[in-house]
Design a protein around this motif. Structure first.
Motif, PDB file in Angstrom:
ATOM      1  N   ARG A  72      -0.317  10.132  -7.503  1.00  0.00           N
ATOM      2  CA  ARG A  72       0.838  10.891  -6.937  1.00  0.00           C
ATOM      3  C   ARG A  72       1.120  12.049  -8.156  1.00  0.00           C
ATOM      4  NH1 ARG A  72       3.490   6.933  -5.946  1.00  0.00           N
ATOM      5  NH2 ARG A  72       3.510   7.162  -3.670  1.00  0.00           N
ATOM      6  N   LEU A  82       0.688  15.006   0.250  1.00  0.00           N
ATOM      7  CA  LEU A  82       0.155  14.019   1.001  1.00  0.00           C
ATOM      8  C   LEU A  82       1.080  13.302   1.742  1.00  0.00           C
ATOM      9  CD1 LEU A  82      -2.500  12.380   1.165  1.00  0.00           C
ATOM     10  CD2 LEU A  82      -1.642  10.983  -0.582  1.00  0.00           C
ATOM     11  N   PHE A  83       0.707  13.118   3.046  1.00  0.00           N
ATOM     12  CA  PHE A  83       1.288  12.350   4.004  1.00  0.00           C
ATOM     13  C   PHE A  83       0.555  11.168   4.358  1.00  0.00           C
ATOM     14  CE2 PHE A  83       2.654  16.827   4.633  1.00  0.00           C
ATOM     15  CZ  PHE A  83       4.007  16.771   4.922  1.00  0.00           C
ATOM     16  N   ASN A  84       1.210  10.283   4.679  1.00  0.00           N
ATOM     17  CA  ASN A  84       0.715   8.809   5.260  1.00  0.00           C
ATOM     18  C   ASN A  84       1.145   8.656   6.615  1.00  0.00           C
ATOM     19  OD1 ASN A  84      -0.525   6.216   5.517  1.00  0.00           O
ATOM     20  ND2 ASN A  84       0.752   5.456   3.945  1.00  0.00           N
ATOM     21  N   VAL A 149      -8.119   5.927  -1.100  1.00  0.00           N
ATOM     22  CA  VAL A 149      -7.679   7.250  -1.088  1.00  0.00           C
ATOM     23  C   VAL A 149      -8.299   8.223  -1.922  1.00  0.00           C
ATOM     24  CG1 VAL A 149      -5.535   8.757  -0.891  1.00  0.00           C
ATOM     25  CG2 VAL A 149      -5.840   6.684   0.431  1.00  0.00           C
ATOM     26  N   ILE A 166      -3.317  11.383   5.845  1.00  0.00           N
ATOM     27  CA  ILE A 166      -3.805  10.305   6.063  1.00  0.00           C
ATOM     28  C   ILE A 166      -3.371   9.704   7.341  1.00  0.00           C
ATOM     29  CG2 ILE A 166      -4.209   7.979   4.986  1.00  0.00           C
ATOM     30  CD1 ILE A 166      -3.343   8.865   2.427  1.00  0.00           C
ATOM     31  N   ASN A 168      -3.529   6.416   8.688  1.00  0.00           N
ATOM     32  CA  ASN A 168      -3.813   4.967   8.424  1.00  0.00           C
ATOM     33  C   ASN A 168      -4.250   4.087   9.430  1.00  0.00           C
ATOM     34  OD1 ASN A 168      -3.879   2.503   6.518  1.00  0.00           O
ATOM     35  ND2 ASN A 168      -1.858   3.306   5.709  1.00  0.00           N
ATOM     36  N   ASP A 179       0.992   1.228  -1.224  1.00  0.00           N
ATOM     37  CA  ASP A 179       1.207   2.725  -1.645  1.00  0.00           C
ATOM     38  C   ASP A 179       0.014   3.536  -1.847  1.00  0.00           C
ATOM     39  OD1 ASP A 179       2.191   5.143  -2.687  1.00  0.00           O
ATOM     40  OD2 ASP A 179       3.431   4.213  -4.361  1.00  0.00           O
ATOM     41  N   GLU A 182       1.129   8.776  -1.297  1.00  0.00           N
ATOM     42  CA  GLU A 182       1.541   9.714  -0.642  1.00  0.00           C
ATOM     43  C   GLU A 182       3.097  10.267  -1.348  1.00  0.00           C
ATOM     44  OE1 GLU A 182       3.115   5.866   1.662  1.00  0.00           O
ATOM     45  OE2 GLU A 182       1.503   6.530   0.050  1.00  0.00           O
ATOM     46  N   ARG A 185       5.861   9.012   3.828  1.00  0.00           N
ATOM     47  CA  ARG A 185       5.511   8.174   4.861  1.00  0.00           C
ATOM     48  C   ARG A 185       6.008   8.440   6.221  1.00  0.00           C
ATOM     49  NH1 ARG A 185       5.017   1.956   3.102  1.00  0.00           N
ATOM     50  NH2 ARG A 185       3.659   2.920   1.963  1.00  0.00           N
TER      51      ARG A 185
END
Length: 278
Positions: A72, A82-84, A149, A166, A168, A179, A182, A185
């Motif tokens: 991070r 960064l998006f999860n 990741v 991302i 998932n 975690d 990201e 989330r």
């Protein structure tokens, strides 16, 4: 490590599939050198842990948290957002990404990390939009983790100021506890699921920054009460923002795209170097 579902520990090899030669690639050196390879483990039946699972899980979570924290900080320094994206299977993550990437292509750089137990199908769909994508096959594991990741980002090497999504593994349980480094989330909940989903899987909704209710063009044809879904989500996380979207014939992504733009602008402002040194 899940005691019942057969998740593999961090040091178990998984399959990280390289993009084919000539596919789109981003080129900032900020996150490491390209060409990292991870061998394929293949699918194996789940095995019962032989040692103390509680002690092992504590160690696994702590190691993952540290890796995620380090990642991070690196992404903040590069101003990479960064998006999860997490959901049940079939909630529309890939469809949402395809529509989103086509709309964002003219104004921002983006790349995608795809997580599935097997196949490269989703990464191929993403690459067809011209967006770099890397597929991670997790084998037995039902979630991604920070190490995988980080390895994927070393191959994709996103440019400073870009977006990384991302996708998932389709699962609402284990991803809640891992975690990935990201910034945000996002939990997808489709109207083809129950409007009580948040009550059944509270951990993932409690840890989310946004809930996106998808496939809303199907609301006239399914037994899903939008008001009940919102109320149930707020019971778990009263401050959680909830948006709606549709990627079908009556496509409507305006609220989602506006949210993405707002988050990106705020992130870049917050992490940009000071232009006026003291």
């Amino acid at each position: 490590m899940c005691g019942t579902c057969g998740c593999t520990p961090l040091d178990t090899p998984t399959r990280l599939i390289d993009p084919p030669a000539g596919s789109p690639a981003l080129g900032s050196p900020g996150l490491g050198s390209p060409g990292l390879k991870v061998a394929s483990a293949g699918w194996q039946p789940p095995q019962t842990p032989e040692h103390d699972s509680v002690q092992f899980q504590t160690s696994l979570y702590a190691h993952n948290r540290q890796l995620a924290m380090d990642l991070r900080h690196r992404l903040m320094a590069e101003r990479i957002l960064l998006f999860n994206l997490v959901s049940s299977p079939g909630a529309g993550k890939t469809t949402l990404l395809l529509a989103t990437l086509r709309r964002l292509a003219a104004r921002t750089k983006a790349c995608v990390i795809e997580g599935d137990q097997q196949t490269e199908l989703d990464a191929l769909r993403i690459r067809a939009t011209g967006t770099p994508a890397l597929q991670i096959n997790t084998g037995q594991a039902c979630h991604l983790d920070a190490q995988r990741v980080s390895e994927a980002l070393e191959q994709l090497r996103p440019e400073t100021g870009s977006l990384v999504f991302i996708e998932n593994v389709g699962n609402l349980i284990c991803p809640a506890h891992f975690d990935l480094g990201e910034a945000l989330r996002v939990v997808l909940l489709s109207v083809t699921e129950g409007d009580d989903k948040a009550l059944k899987y509270p951990d993932i909704f409690a840890s989310a920054d946004l809930v996106l209710i998808t496939k809303c063009d199907l609301l006239p044809y399914v037994d899903f009460n939008l008001a009940h879904a919102r109320a149930n989500i707020q019971k778990i996380n009263p401050n959680l923002e909830v948006l709606t979207s549709a990627c079908g014939r009556k496509s409507n992504l305006s609220a989602w795209l506006s949210w993405l733009t707002t988050q990106q602008q705020a992130f870049i402002r917050e992490h940009s170097p000071n232009d006026h040194p003291a």
